[in-house]
Write an enzyme that holds these catalytic residues in place. Structure first.
Site, PDB file in Angstrom:
ATOM      1  N   GLU A 262       0.797  -1.223   0.000  1.00 44.28           N
ATOM      2  CA  GLU A 262       0.000   0.000   0.000  1.00 44.28           C
ATOM      3  C   GLU A 262       0.832   1.276   0.000  1.00 44.28           C
ATOM      4  OE1 GLU A 262       0.414  -2.282   2.378  1.00 44.28           O
ATOM      5  OE2 GLU A 262       0.257  -1.466   4.405  1.00 44.28           O
ATOM      6  N   HIS A 286      -8.214  -3.931  -0.997  1.00 42.61           N
ATOM      7  CA  HIS A 286      -7.444  -4.059   0.247  1.00 42.61           C
ATOM      8  C   HIS A 286      -6.357  -2.978   0.329  1.00 42.61           C
ATOM      9  CE1 HIS A 286      -5.440  -6.354   3.549  1.00 42.61           C
ATOM     10  NE2 HIS A 286      -4.371  -5.772   3.027  1.00 42.61           N
ATOM     11  N   GLU A 287      -5.544  -2.877  -0.708  1.00 45.52           N
ATOM     12  CA  GLU A 287      -4.450  -1.895  -0.666  1.00 45.52           C
ATOM     13  C   GLU A 287      -5.001  -0.473  -0.605  1.00 45.52           C
ATOM     14  OE1 GLU A 287      -1.889  -3.318   0.139  1.00 45.52           O
ATOM     15  OE2 GLU A 287      -2.337  -5.317  -0.622  1.00 45.52           O
ATOM     16  N   HIS A 290      -5.988   0.528   2.855  1.00 43.01           N
ATOM     17  CA  HIS A 290      -4.847   0.938   3.688  1.00 43.01           C
ATOM     18  C   HIS A 290      -4.618   2.453   3.640  1.00 43.01           C
ATOM     19  CE1 HIS A 290      -3.041  -2.606   5.442  1.00 43.01           C
ATOM     20  NE2 HIS A 290      -2.893  -3.230   4.287  1.00 43.01           N
ATOM     21  N   GLU A 309      -3.848  -4.416   9.531  1.00 47.74           N
ATOM     22  CA  GLU A 309      -4.404  -5.397   8.590  1.00 47.74           C
ATOM     23  C   GLU A 309      -5.852  -5.801   8.891  1.00 47.74           C
ATOM     24  OE1 GLU A 309      -3.098  -5.885   5.827  1.00 47.74           O
ATOM     25  OE2 GLU A 309      -1.047  -5.190   6.161  1.00 47.74           O
ATOM     26  N   ASP A 368       8.130  -9.907  10.513  1.00 43.73           N
ATOM     27  CA  ASP A 368       7.594 -10.790   9.487  1.00 43.73           C
ATOM     28  C   ASP A 368       6.852 -11.990  10.094  1.00 43.73           C
ATOM     29  OD1 ASP A 368       7.748 -10.357   6.757  1.00 43.73           O
ATOM     30  OD2 ASP A 368       8.931 -12.191   6.477  1.00 43.73           O
ATOM     31  N   TYR A 376      -4.796 -10.470   9.921  1.00 45.01           N
ATOM     32  CA  TYR A 376      -5.738 -10.158   8.837  1.00 45.01           C
ATOM     33  C   TYR A 376      -7.152 -10.618   9.186  1.00 45.01           C
ATOM     34  CZ  TYR A 376      -1.760  -9.195   5.759  1.00 45.01           C
ATOM     35  OH  TYR A 376      -0.627  -8.666   5.205  1.00 45.01           O
TER      36      TYR A 376
HETATM   37  N1  BES Z   1       1.022  -4.395   3.774  1.00 43.86           N
HETATM   38  C1  BES Z   1       0.722  -5.693   3.313  1.00 43.86           C
HETATM   39  C2  BES Z   1       1.937  -6.445   2.853  1.00 43.86           C
HETATM   40  C3  BES Z   1       3.013  -6.602   3.895  1.00 43.86           C
HETATM   41  C4  BES Z   1       2.708  -6.906   5.211  1.00 43.86           C
HETATM   42  C5  BES Z   1       4.340  -6.459   3.553  1.00 43.86           C
HETATM   43  C6  BES Z   1       3.719  -7.025   6.158  1.00 43.86           C
HETATM   44  C7  BES Z   1       5.336  -6.595   4.489  1.00 43.86           C
HETATM   45  C8  BES Z   1       5.030  -6.884   5.797  1.00 43.86           C
HETATM   46  C9  BES Z   1      -0.320  -5.670   2.198  1.00 43.86           C
HETATM   47  O1  BES Z   1      -1.311  -4.720   2.377  1.00 43.86           O
HETATM   48  C10 BES Z   1      -1.026  -6.984   2.200  1.00 43.86           C
HETATM   49  O2  BES Z   1      -1.660  -7.273   3.176  1.00 43.86           O
HETATM   50  N2  BES Z   1      -0.929  -7.749   1.129  1.00 43.86           N
HETATM   51  C11 BES Z   1      -1.590  -9.027   0.984  1.00 43.86           C
HETATM   52  C12 BES Z   1      -2.831  -8.903   0.166  1.00 43.86           C
HETATM   53  C13 BES Z   1      -4.106  -8.870   0.886  1.00 43.86           C
HETATM   54  C14 BES Z   1      -5.284  -8.922  -0.071  1.00 43.86           C
HETATM   55  C15 BES Z   1      -4.279  -9.819   2.009  1.00 43.86           C
HETATM   56  C16 BES Z   1      -0.658  -9.948   0.236  1.00 43.86           C
HETATM   57  O3  BES Z   1       0.423  -9.496  -0.145  1.00 43.86           O
HETATM   58  O4  BES Z   1      -0.996 -11.090   0.002  1.00 43.86           O
HETATM   59 ZN    ZN Z   2      -2.650  -5.294   3.958  1.00 46.48          ZN
END
Ligand code: BES
Ligand code: ZN
Length: 599
Positions: A262, A286-287, A290, A309, A368, A376
Site C-alpha cells: 500500500e 485491500h491496498e 490501507h 491489517e 515478518d 488479517y
Molecule cells: N502491507 C501488506 C503487505 C506486507 C505486510 C508487507 C507485512 C510486508 C510486511 C499488504 O497490504 C497486504 O496485506 N498484502 C496481501 C494482500 C491482501 C489482499 C491480504 C498480500 O500481499 O498477500
Molecule cells: Zn494489507
C-alpha cells in the site's frame, strides 16, 4: 504530538521521543550496472532534548555526515542481524539539518534488482523497493519505526530509457534527462517510503486514478482494474475523504514478494491478480483501504500489526460489498474464515499458540513472523463481531470518527480499546465489556461467538464435494459457471488426507473436472499445486516447476515448498527447483524459503 511515538518500538534503535525526523530531501542516483543507489539524505529534525540523533541503518555504506552544513563525526553501533545498527550523530539543541551521504550495498534487503530477462517485456532492467516492515533502513538512514512520520522531496536520477516512481507525486511519462522530482506532502512512516524504476507506461482510469505497467501488460491491467475509481468513491462514502490526492496502481514483475503493498498514492500490485476475469480485484480494494487503515492511522509498533491489517480486511470487504453486493463479499469472508481456522490449527499444533492472539509479542523476533492470517482475518472477524453485535450504523459512525480523529497518527491496541469504549458509551450509550476485548485480542484461538458467513453459492460446492467423497462422479454438477471463489472454496474444503493409493487417480479425475493444472488463475493454481504435491500427482509437476521458478509471491510459494519438504522425494525436488528459482526471488521470500529448505 503528531510525530512522537506513543509506545516504545523494540524494532528500532531510534529515540524519537527526544528528537525526530520531520522532513527528508533525498537525492539519489540509481546505478543499475553496480546494482546500488548513491544518495544523500538530508533530514530536517525536531530536537527536544537530545545530544545524539540515532538513525537505523542496515548494510549501508556511510560516506559522510554533515550537521547544519558542518562536517560531523558519527558512530556506528554493534551490528544486529535482524535490526542492523544504530547510526549515532552528535547534535545540539539548535541543530536543524542532518545530511548523510551513503551508498546501498548488496545487503540492501528492501531492493530487488531485476535483469531485463526477469521482467514482462524482457527489454529493460527493473528495480523496486519493499520497505515494510523494517527494511527501509537498508536503503535510507532513518528512524525506521511506524510511529515516526516525515514528509519528503526527492530528486532521482535513472538511466534515460527508464521511469522512476515513488510513494509520492509521480511523473506520467519519461523525460530526456532521466532526472525525476517527487514530493510527498503528507507525513508517512518509513515503511511506506518506496521506489520503482523501470520501463513503465501510464494509462488513466479516471481523473485521479490510473495504472502504471510495463507496456505489454498495461492494456490487460487497465481492463482488470477498470473499477478503480468506483472503489475509491465507495471507500470515501464509507469512511471519509481520500487523503492522498491521486490513487494509482503499479503492476510489478512476477517476482514481487507480496500480493500488494500500500505505498501511498501508488499501490504496488502483483501481476498474479491479472486473472483476465476481474475475479481477484479485492486485493486492490485491500491496498486502497490501507489509505485509511495503515497509512492514515498507523500501527504504533509491529506488535499492533492487526491494527493495520484487521481494519483493512474489514474495510476491503465493505468496499467489495458496496460495489458488488453482499453475496460477493460474503464469499470473501467465508474463504477468510476457512483460512483463519487452518492457520489457528497450524500455529496451535506447532506449539506457537501465543501467535494466535491479535496483540503480538515480537521481542527479539522478525516482524515478518506476525504476517499471518491472525492479524488479517482474526482481526477482521473481531471488527465484524463489533459490527454485528452492536450495530452496523454505530460501527460506521465510529470508524469514520476514528480515521478522522487519528489521521496521520499512530494507534496501539492499548489506545484503541479505551477509545472505542468511551466512544460507544458517549455516543450510543453502549457499554463494551472488557471481556469482549480480552477474548478477541489477548486470548488464543477463536471465540465461540465468531461470526459465521453463510454463502448460498458455496452450498452446491459442499454437495459436489460430498458426491465426490462418496466415490460418485461429478457429472451431475454444473461446474462450468463456478467462479474463482467457488473453486477456491471447493479446493480448500477437500479433506487434507485422502488416504490410499488411488489418490493420483482421484486427482486426475479432479483435474479433468476443474482443469486446475492449466488454469490461468494463480490463486486457484497455488491451492491446487499444494494438493498435487500432497498426493503425488505427477502430471502437475511441470506446471509446478514453472510456477515456482517464475512467480515470487511468497503467500503462493510457501505452502507449496512446505508441502514438498514433508517427504524425502519432495525435499530433493524442492531443493532442485529452488536452486534455479532463488535468483528470481526478493529477499523477503528467500529469507523465508532458505530457512524452510534447510530443515
Ligand atoms: N502491507 C501488506 C503487505 C506486507 C505486510 C508487507 C507485512 C510486508 C510486511 C499488504 O497490504 C497486504 O496485506 N498484502 C496481501 C494482500 C491482501 C489482499 C491480504 C498480500 O500481499 O498477500
Ligand atoms: Zn494489507
Amino acid at each position: 504530538m503528531e510525530n512522537t511515538q506513543v509506545v516504545h518500538d523494540i524494532h528500532s534503535f531510534s529515540n524519537p521521543a527526544e528528537v525526530y525526523i520531520k522532513h527528508l530531501k533525498w537525492r539519489a542516483e540509481i546505478d543499475f550496472s553496480n546494482k546500488l543507489i548513491r544518495a544523500e539524505a538530508q533530514w530536517e529534525i525536531v530536537n527536544h532534548s537530545a545530544t545524539t540523533l540515532t538513525l537505523d541503518i542496515k548494510g549501508l555504506r556511510i560516506e559522510g555526515v554533515m550537521v547544519d552544513n558542518h562536517i560531523s563525526t558519527f558512530n556506528l553501533g554493534p551490528y544486529d542481524p535482524l535490526l542492523g545498527q544504530a547510526l549515532d550523530i552528535p547534535i545540539q539543541s539548535t541543530t536543524k539539518y542532518v545530511s548523510i551521504s551513503y551508498c546501498t550495498t548488496e545487503g540492501a534487503e528492501a531492493l530487488q534488482w531485476l535483469e531485463a530477462q526477469q521482467t514482462a517485456d524482457k527489454k529493460h532492467p527493473f528495480l523496486f523497493s519493499q520497505s515494510q516492515a523494517i527494511l527501509a533502513r537498508t536503503w535510507l538512514p532513518c528512524q525506521d519505526s511506524p510511529g515516526v512520520r516525515f514528509t519528503y522531496e526527492a530528486e532521482v536520477t535513472v538511466p534515460k530509457d527508464l521511469l522512476a516512481l515513488m510513494s509520492a507525486s509521480n511523473p506520467k511519462v519519461k523525460n530526456d534527462s532521466g532526472v525525476y522530482f517527487f514530493e510527498m506532502s503528507q507525513p508517512i512512516p518509513a515503511y511506506l517510503f518506496a521506489l520503482s524504476v523501470g520501463d513503465f507506461s501510464f494509462q488513466a482510469i479516471s481523473e485521479r486514478c490510473g495504472i502504471y505497467a510495463e507496456p505489454s501488460v498495461l492494456a490487460s491491467a487497465v481492463w482488470e482494474f477498470a473499477d478503480l475509481e468506483k472503489m475509491v468513491t465507495a471507500a470515501e462514502t464509507l469512511y471519509g475523504k481520500y487523503a492522498w490526492d491521486r490513487y494509482d496502481v503499479l503492476v510489478m514483475p512476477p517476482s514481487f514478494p507480496f500480493g500488494g503493498m500500500e505505498n501511498p498514492r501508488l499501490t504496488f500490485a502483483t501481476p498474479t491478480i491479472l486473472a483476465g476475469d476481474r475475479s481477484l480485484t479485492s486485493l486492490i480494494a485491500h491496498e486502497l483501504a490501507h489509505s485509511w487503515s495503515g497509512n492514515l492511522v498507523t500501527n504504533a509498533t509491529w506488535n499492533d500489526f492487526w491494527i493495520n491489517e484487521g481494519f483493512t480486511v474489514y474495510f476491503e470487504h465493505r468496499i467489495m460489498e458496496s460495489i458488488y453486493g453482499l453475496a460477493y463479499s460474503e464469499m470473501l469472508a467465508s474463504l477468510a474464515l476457512q483460512d483463519l481456522r487452518l492457520t489457528i490449527n497450524e500455529l496451535t499444533q506447532a506449539g506457537t499458540a501465543a501467535d494466535t492472539q491479535l496483540k503480538l509479542d515480537l521481542r527479539g523476533r522478525n516482524p515478518d513472523d506476525g504476517v499471518t492470517d491472525i492479524a488479517y482475518n482474526k482481526g477482521y472477524f473481531f471488527l465484524r463481531s463489533l459490527e454485528e453485535q452492536f450495530g452496523r450504523e454505530q460501527f460506521d459512525i465510529f470508524l469514520k470518527a476514528y480515521f478522522e480523529h487519528f489521521a496521520f497518527q499512530s494507534m496501539s491496541t492499548e489506545l484503541f480499546i479505551p477509545f472505542i469504549q468511551k466512544f460507544y458509551l458517549e455516543n450510543f450509550s453502549i457499554n463494551l465489556d472488557a471481556a469482549f476485548f480480552q477474548d478477541w485480542i489477548y486470548s488464543t484461538g477463536l471465540p465461540d461467538s465468531c461470526p459465521e458467513p453463510v454463502v448460498d453459492a458455496f452450498k452446491e460446492i459442499e454437495e459436489g464435494l460430498n458426491i465426490w467423497l462418496q466415490g460418485k462422479d461429478f457429472s451431475r454438477l454444473q461446474a462450468s459457471n463456478w467462479n474463482t471463489h467457488q473453486w477456491l472454496f471447493f479446493l480448500n474444503q477437500l479433506p487434507t488426507s485422502l488416504n490410499s493409493a488411488q489418490h493420483s487417480a482421484q486427482l486426475s479425475t479432479l483435474d479433468a473436472f476443474g482443469q486446475f493444472t492449466t488454469t490461468g488463475n494463480a490463486e486457484i493454481l497455488s491451492a491446487w499445486l499444494v494438493l498435487a504435491v500432497r498426493h503425488g500427482y505427477e502430471p502437475a509437476y511441470p506446471r509446478l516447476k514453472d510456477f515456482l521458478v517464475n512467480t515470487g509471491r511468497r503467500k503462493f510459494l510457501l505452502p507449496i515448498y512446505q508441502e514438498l519438504m514433508k517427504t524425502a522425494e519432495g525435499k530433493i525436488m524442492a531443493r532442485q527447483i529452488y536452486q534455479e528459482a532463488r535468483a528470481n526471488y526478493h529477499f523477503v521470500a528467500t529469507h523465508t524459503f532458505d530457512a524452510i529448505l534447510k530443515s
